[in-house]
Design a protein around this motif. Sequence first.
Motif, PDB file in Angstrom:
ATOM      1  N   UNK A 180      -5.423   6.265 -18.354  1.00 32.20           N
ATOM      2  CA  UNK A 180      -5.342   7.121 -17.167  1.00 32.20           C
ATOM      3  C   UNK A 180      -6.102   6.381 -16.079  1.00 32.20           C
ATOM      4  N   UNK A 181      -5.410   6.079 -14.990  1.00 28.18           N
ATOM      5  CA  UNK A 181      -6.000   5.218 -13.973  1.00 28.18           C
ATOM      6  C   UNK A 181      -6.180   6.017 -12.682  1.00 28.18           C
ATOM      7  N   UNK A 182      -7.334   5.834 -12.064  1.00 25.84           N
ATOM      8  CA  UNK A 182      -7.637   6.562 -10.823  1.00 25.84           C
ATOM      9  C   UNK A 182      -7.564   5.640  -9.624  1.00 25.84           C
ATOM     10  N   UNK A 183      -6.992   6.146  -8.519  1.00 26.45           N
ATOM     11  CA  UNK A 183      -6.780   5.343  -7.309  1.00 26.45           C
ATOM     12  C   UNK A 183      -7.301   6.090  -6.082  1.00 26.45           C
ATOM     13  N   UNK A 184      -7.477   5.327  -5.005  1.00 23.66           N
ATOM     14  CA  UNK A 184      -7.950   5.942  -3.757  1.00 23.66           C
ATOM     15  C   UNK A 184      -6.836   6.696  -3.042  1.00 23.66           C
ATOM     16  N   UNK A 185      -5.613   6.384  -3.385  1.00 19.89           N
ATOM     17  CA  UNK A 185      -4.485   7.053  -2.735  1.00 19.89           C
ATOM     18  C   UNK A 185      -3.199   6.477  -3.283  1.00 19.89           C
ATOM     19  N   UNK A 186      -2.099   6.923  -2.689  1.00 21.91           N
ATOM     20  CA  UNK A 186      -0.798   6.525  -3.230  1.00 21.91           C
ATOM     21  C   UNK A 186      -0.476   5.059  -3.023  1.00 21.91           C
ATOM     22  N   UNK A 187      -0.835   4.542  -1.866  1.00 23.14           N
ATOM     23  CA  UNK A 187      -0.530   3.143  -1.596  1.00 23.14           C
ATOM     24  C   UNK A 187      -1.340   2.258  -2.547  1.00 23.14           C
ATOM     25  N   UNK A 188      -2.581   2.633  -2.722  1.00 23.77           N
ATOM     26  CA  UNK A 188      -3.452   1.918  -3.646  1.00 23.77           C
ATOM     27  C   UNK A 188      -2.808   1.907  -5.046  1.00 23.77           C
ATOM     28  N   UNK A 189      -2.282   3.044  -5.436  1.00 23.84           N
ATOM     29  CA  UNK A 189      -1.626   3.142  -6.743  1.00 23.84           C
ATOM     30  C   UNK A 189      -0.439   2.186  -6.841  1.00 23.84           C
TER      31      UNK A 189
END
Length: 598
Positions: free
Chosen positions: A341-350
Motif C-alpha cells: 500500500x503506497x502513499x502519495x502527495x497527490x494524484x500526479x505524484x502517484x
Amino acid sequence: MGNENIRNFSIIAHIDHGKSTIADRLIEFTAAVDKRQMRDQILDSMDIERERGITVKAQTIRLTYKADDGNTYILNLIDTPGHVDFTYEVSRSLAACEGALLVVDAAQGVEAQTIANAYMAVDQELDLVPVLNKIDLPSADPEKVTAEIEDIIGIDASEAVLASAKENIGTKEILEAIVKRIPSPTGDVAKPLKAMIVDSWYDSYLGVVILLRMVDGELRAGDKIQFMASKAERTVDAVGYFNPKPAKSDVLKAGEVGFMTASIKDIREIDIGDTVTNPKKPTSTPFPGFKKVKPVVFCGMYPVDSANYEDLRDALEKLSLNDSSITYEAESSAALGFGFRIGFLGLLHMEIIQERLEREFDLDLVSTAPTVVYRITKRNGEVIEIDNPAGMPDPSEIDFIEEPVIAATVILPEEYIGGVIQLLISRRGVQKNIKFISKTRAILEYTLPLGEVVMDFYDKLKSVSRGYASFDYEMDGYARGDLVKLDILLNKDKVDALSIIVHKDHAFYKGRDLADKLKDVIHRQMFDIAIQAAIGNKILARTTVKAYRKNVTAKCYGGDITRKKKLLEKQKAGKKRMKSVGNVEIPQEAFLAVLKLG
Ligand code: GTP
C-alpha cells in the motif's frame, strides 16, 4: 563580494505558461551552459519530467550577470515544482528567495496555479516581478492580463516585463528587473551558522546532497553541523554550487545558495525546511519549524507475477531514496496476493511513481483505485484511520466517519460555468464563492471531499471545459460524511481489492454503473461470471459476463494469418496485467473501472 551583488529568486507560473523556457533563456543569456551542451529545459532533469513537461524536484542554478550598471551579480535561480501535489516543496523553495518572477501567459491570463503560487510568495513577503510571456502569440492581450494580475493578486503590474521566451524577447529586461527590483539577501557572516534545507536528493556517488539557503555565518568542508529538528550532528564533506553541474567551492556564505554533502546515506534523515546550525554555537532563531509532508492519496500495487514481490520492494526502497514523501507498507489482498500500500502527495505524484516503477524497474504491476484516508470513530470511542476500503470496520461498530476535504479554486471561461458547476455538485462540492475576474472569465471557490477528486476529477473537468478550466486546491481538514463501503462480488466471492467507499446517496447508481463497467472489461471465460455490487448483505446490482461461445480467432475468415497473429498478440498483451481471483481472471482495467464512473 558582499551580499549586495546576490539575488535569490524563483520563477512561479501556472503549468505551461513558460517557466522552463524562460529559465533556459536566462541560462543561455548568462552563458552558464555552453549552447551545444544545452539540452532542452535543463532544469527538468529526469526523463519523465521532461516528457511530461513538469518539474518535480526543486533544483537551483547559479548565474553570473553583468548588469547595465556595470556591476556583476550572482543570480541564484531556485526552481520550484509547479504542481499542486508539491505545494510544500514550492513554499520551501520560495522561502529561500527574496523575490520571484511571476510568469503569466499573455494570451491565457491568470490561472489557478498562478494565484496559488503568487499568494504563497506574497505570504513569504517576496517581491514579485510580473512577466507577461508569449507576447508573440496573436491572441496575446498584455493589457487585459495586467489588469487581471492587479485585480486578483493585488500587486502593481504596470511595470510587467513583456517577453517571449520562444523568440528570445525580453530576456535582458528580465535580468535587469531581477537586479533592480529584487532585494539582495540580508544576513551576517559573523553570526552563528543558520541555513535552511531547501531540498535534498540521493546521489549514488555523493550520498544525500542537501540544497541550502545560507542565512547567517559560513560553511566549509570539515565543519561540524547540527540539524536542529532531529538534533543529528554531522561533519561536512563538501560544499559548492550548481553551475549548473555541481562545482565544489571553499565556502558557502550568508546570503548564498549552494549544496552540502555530509556522508548521509538515507534521505529520510533530512527534513526539508529544517535549520542547519553549528552545534557549539547554535543560532538563536531557527526557522519556524517545518512540516512533515504526509501522503494523502493511497493505492495498492501488486506485481502481476507474484515472484516479483521482492523486486517491487527493492524498487520502492530505491525510489524512496530520492523521494522521502512516498510511504509504503506491505499488504496482502485475498484477490491480489502480496503487494504494497503506497502513499502519495497527490494524484500526479502517484502517476509519476507508478510510471517510474514500471519504466525504470521494469515491473508489471496491477494497481488498485486511489483512495484517501478516512477517519473512523467507533462506538467504543476508538478512532482509527484507514487508507484501504477493505479495512473498514463493520457498520455496526461505527459511530461516524470523517473524510478529508479540500478548498478548491477553478478558473474558467464563462461559457463553461454551468457544466463545471454541475460536475462540482455531482462530486458533492459546496460553493463558497463565485466572481468574475474579467468580462469573460470567472473564478469558482468550492469545498469538495478529496475522495471525489481522486476519482478521475481532472479528466472530467478538462472534458466539460474543453481544457479551459484550471484547478488548484489545498487541504482543508476533515468533515463528517455519510459514507458506506461498496463491495463487488464475483461469482458470490467478495473481491477485497474492488471495494470502494462512497457516499450513501450515490451508492446505488455507483454500484450499478460499476457492475456494468466491470462487465465490459472482464473477458469472457469458459463459464458465466456473476458480478454483484453490494453494501453489506444488500445486493444493489447484478450483471453477468456470459461464457465463451467460440474461439476468438474463429471470426478471422479466409485464413488471414497476419490478422490472426495480431489478434493473438493483442490477447497476449491484454493478458499481461491479469490477476486470477478464484477461477476468474480480472484485468488491470477492472481495478480502475471505478475511476470511470460518472
Ligand atoms: P511546466 O514545467 O509544465 O510548469 O511548464 P512551464 O511553465 O515550464 O512551461 P514551458 O516552458 O514548458 O512552456 C510550455 C509551452 O509553451 C511549451 O510548448 C513552450 O514551447 C511554449 N512557450 C514557452 N514560451 C513561449 C513563448 O514565449 N511563446 C510561445 N508562443 N510559446 C511559448
